[in-house]
Structure formats: structure tokens, C-alpha cells
Design an enzyme around this catalytic site. Structure first.
Site, PDB file in Angstrom:
ATOM      1  N   PRO A  24       0.815  -1.311  -0.119  1.00 54.02           N
ATOM      2  CA  PRO A  24      -0.069   0.207   0.001  1.00 54.02           C
ATOM      3  C   PRO A  24       0.665   1.382  -0.171  1.00 54.02           C
ATOM      4  O   PRO A  24       0.664   2.209  -0.560  1.00 54.02           O
ATOM      5  CB  PRO A  24      -0.897  -0.200   1.375  1.00 54.02           C
ATOM      6  CG  PRO A  24      -0.364  -1.216   1.696  1.00 54.02           C
ATOM      7  CD  PRO A  24       0.560  -2.258   1.165  1.00 54.02           C
TER       8      PRO A  24
ATOM      9  N   GLU B 233      -1.111  -8.953   7.504  1.00 52.51           N
ATOM     10  CA  GLU B 233      -0.584  -7.461   7.807  1.00 52.51           C
ATOM     11  C   GLU B 233       0.536  -7.241   6.786  1.00 52.51           C
ATOM     12  O   GLU B 233       1.205  -6.121   6.750  1.00 52.51           O
ATOM     13  CB  GLU B 233       0.090  -7.621   9.310  1.00 52.51           C
ATOM     14  CG  GLU B 233      -0.790  -7.680  10.274  1.00 52.51           C
ATOM     15  CD  GLU B 233      -2.184  -6.600  10.140  1.00 52.51           C
ATOM     16  OE1 GLU B 233      -1.653  -5.229   9.604  1.00 52.51           O
ATOM     17  OE2 GLU B 233      -3.290  -6.616  10.041  1.00 52.51           O
TER      18      GLU B 233
ATOM     19  N   ARG C 117      -1.957  -5.704 -21.535  1.00 54.46           N
ATOM     20  CA  ARG C 117      -2.597  -4.834 -22.408  1.00 54.46           C
ATOM     21  C   ARG C 117      -1.602  -4.048 -23.719  1.00 54.46           C
ATOM     22  O   ARG C 117      -1.788  -3.661 -24.726  1.00 54.46           O
ATOM     23  CB  ARG C 117      -3.342  -3.894 -21.932  1.00 54.46           C
ATOM     24  CG  ARG C 117      -4.359  -2.975 -22.555  1.00 54.46           C
ATOM     25  CD  ARG C 117      -5.330  -2.133 -21.806  1.00 54.46           C
ATOM     26  NE  ARG C 117      -6.144  -1.449 -22.822  1.00 54.46           N
ATOM     27  CZ  ARG C 117      -5.838  -0.163 -23.208  1.00 54.46           C
ATOM     28  NH1 ARG C 117      -4.515   0.307 -23.077  1.00 54.46           N
ATOM     29  NH2 ARG C 117      -6.586   0.297 -24.019  1.00 54.46           N
TER      30      ARG C 117
ATOM     31  N   ASP D 197      -4.948   6.020 -26.372  1.00 58.78           N
ATOM     32  CA  ASP D 197      -5.358   5.922 -25.103  1.00 58.78           C
ATOM     33  C   ASP D 197      -5.057   7.050 -24.153  1.00 58.78           C
ATOM     34  O   ASP D 197      -4.087   7.754 -24.609  1.00 58.78           O
ATOM     35  CB  ASP D 197      -4.466   4.648 -24.430  1.00 58.78           C
ATOM     36  CG  ASP D 197      -5.282   3.408 -24.541  1.00 58.78           C
ATOM     37  OD1 ASP D 197      -6.427   3.619 -24.839  1.00 58.78           O
ATOM     38  OD2 ASP D 197      -4.434   2.388 -24.195  1.00 58.78           O
TER      39      ASP D 197
END
Ligand code: SAH
Length: 252
Positions: free
Chosen positions: A88, A115, A152, A167
Site C-alpha cells: 500500500p 498484515e 494490454r 489511450d
């Protein structure tokens, strides 16, 4: 390109790897993705992958041994993998990073859970990547996000190369233009006339202008930066002037 994934929940990847553009790319052998269960690299009877944190506190931590064992086994198969850990608080994932990853022959993505992973796992890691400032239950969705963006970009995956260039973010970071399809009128909303005209030069100009308009609204600092660096064409600067005038009239 080969992508290996280490996870304690391999089942989460089933639909993702089967459906849509990604499913097709794998079927056609343009990329290979192998999902490995970290549990399969344990050596104890109970196949334990996690343990309590030293120092106490809530939750469990992914043990280092099975992850190291998986890395050591897998890295012997072919070129050394570039190792990504989902975190994160890692470096924020973006299109530029996706492009960089898509050029590598081999990736190994480690998905944290609980965790997170034992800090020593980071010895194996080339890049810690976050998909945004929020906390998920595991690194599996981030791994899918990263793989989706990377696969992609792999040559041959999208039928039509042009759809990549159009894009968002691909052209100096500018955002993509708005799209419409049939019907030409829906609930009183009409498709912009120029798109129905078949006049290619005019359509191009309209698209460029709308892409600049969107970027100017959502990321004005990017437009300023491109201006400063002289990365906008004469035509684009002219379009920006037009947009500024139009928007001022609109606001007033
Ligand atoms: N205790 C940690 C959160 C762990 S979340 C903390 O306080 O920050 C469990 C795992 O999910 C993480 O180890 C990571 O692998 C993954 N994860 C959660 N949110 C993520 C995000 N935004 N980007 C990438 N990975 C994420």
C-alpha cells in the site's frame, strides 16, 4: 513475456485469466501467466504460510521461507525475473511504469496478505508498487491491475495498435478524447455533428481539442508543464486558446 504470481489465494485469478482481452492473450500464447500458491512451497506438515508478528500486535505476517523457496525455484527457470511486491505504501502505479514493465521478459509479482510480508522478503524485491492510497485485504487485486495494464501493452494483444496510441496517458500524458457510438441521437442527446461528417481532418482536430480540454480541466498542471517544456505544437496552443475562450464564455 512470462509473469509469475505468488499468492495464498490463487483461485482469485481464475476469471481474470480466462475472460476478455487477457484471456485471449493467454490463449494465443502472447504472454504466459503462472499463478503459484505460496502454500505449495512450505515444507511443514500443516503447510503454514503465516505467523504472528514479533513484538506483538494484531494480525498475521506472511513467513519468508516459502516465498524465498518459491523465488529460488522459479528463478532457475529462464531469465531472472523482475520482482514486484504489492505494497500500500509502495511507489504509485501508473501508465509509465506499466510501459516499462511491459518491456521486461519476465515479472514475478508477490501478493501480500494479512498484515503483509516479513520485511526480509524485500531482499528479493526490485520494486514495491501500490495501486493507490487505500488498504486492501491482499495484493491479488493490485497484481491483477498491474498485469492488466502490462499485458494490454504487449504487442499483438490489442487487435488494433492505434487503440493504444489513442489511450489516455499514452500521448505525453494527455487524456483520451470522448467516444460515441450509435444511435446518433439518444434521449435527446446528439452526437457532436463533426463526428458524423466523415471529414477526417476535422474529426482529428475535434478529438485533439477535446483531449486537451479534458486534460486542462482535470490536470491543468500537466498542460502548464508541457507548455513550459515546449512540448505542445502550434496547433495545440491555438486549440488551447480557443478552449480557454469557450470555457470563459461558458462560465460567465
Ligand atoms: N498492515 C498493512 C496493510 C496490509 S494489507 C498496513 O498497515 O499498511 C495486506 C496486503 O495487501 C499488503 O501486504 C499488500 O500486499 C496488499 N495491498 C493492500 N493495499 C494495497 C495497495 N493499495 N496497493 C498494493 N498492494 C496493496
Amino acid at each position: 513475456m512470462r509473469i509469475d504470481v505468488l499468492t495464498v489465494l490463487p483461485g482469485l485469478f481464475d476469471c481474470f485469466l480466462r475472460e476478455g482481452v487477457i484471456g485471449k492473450a493467454l490463449e494465443r500464447g502472447l504472454v504466459s501467466v503462472n499463478v503459484y500458491n505460496i502454500r505449495d512451497f512450505t515444507t511443514d506438515k500443516h503447510r503454514v504460510v503465516d505467523d504472528v508478528p514479533y513484538g506483538g500486535g494484531p494480525g498475521m505476517v506472511l513467513k519468508p521461507e516459502p516465498i524465498f523457496r518459491a523465488y529460488e525455484k522459479l528463478s532457475k527457470e529462464g531469465p531472472k525475473p523482475f520482482v514486484i511486491l504489492t505494497e500500500p505504501w509502495g511507489e504509485k502505479f501508473n501508465q509509465e511504469m506499466a510501459l516499462e514493465f511491459s518491456k521486461l521478459p519476465r515479472l514475478l509479482i508477490i501478493c501480500g496478505r494479512y498484515e503483509g510480508v516479513d520485511e526480509r522478503v524485500k531482499k528479493l524485491v526490485d520494486r514495491e508498487v501500490s495501486i493507490g492510497d487505500y488498504v486492501l485485504t491482499g495484493g491479488e487485486l493490485p497484481a491483477m491491475v498491474i498485469m492488466d495494464a502490462v499485458i494490454r501493452l504487449t504487442p499483438g494483444v490489442l487487435g488494433n495498435r492505434e487503440s493504444l496510441e489513442a489511450d489516455s496517458f499514452m500521448d505525453r500524458g494527455l487524456m483520451g478524447y470522448p467516444n460515441y457510438t450509435r444511435p446518433a441521437e439518444f434521449k435527446g442527446m446528439r452526437v457532436p455533428e463533426v463526428l458524423l461528417s466523415g471529414h477526417h481532418a476535422k474529426i482529428e482536430r475535434w478529438r485533439k481539442k477535446e483531449s486537451l480540454r479534458k486534460t486542462l480541466k482535470r490536470a491543468p498542471e500537466l498542460i502548464e508543464k508541457l507548455k513550459r517544456e515546449g512540448k505542445l505544437t502550434e496547433e495545440e496552443l491555438k486549440l488551447l486558446k480557443e478552449i480557454e475562450q469557450e470555457e470563459n464564455i461558458g462560465n460567465g
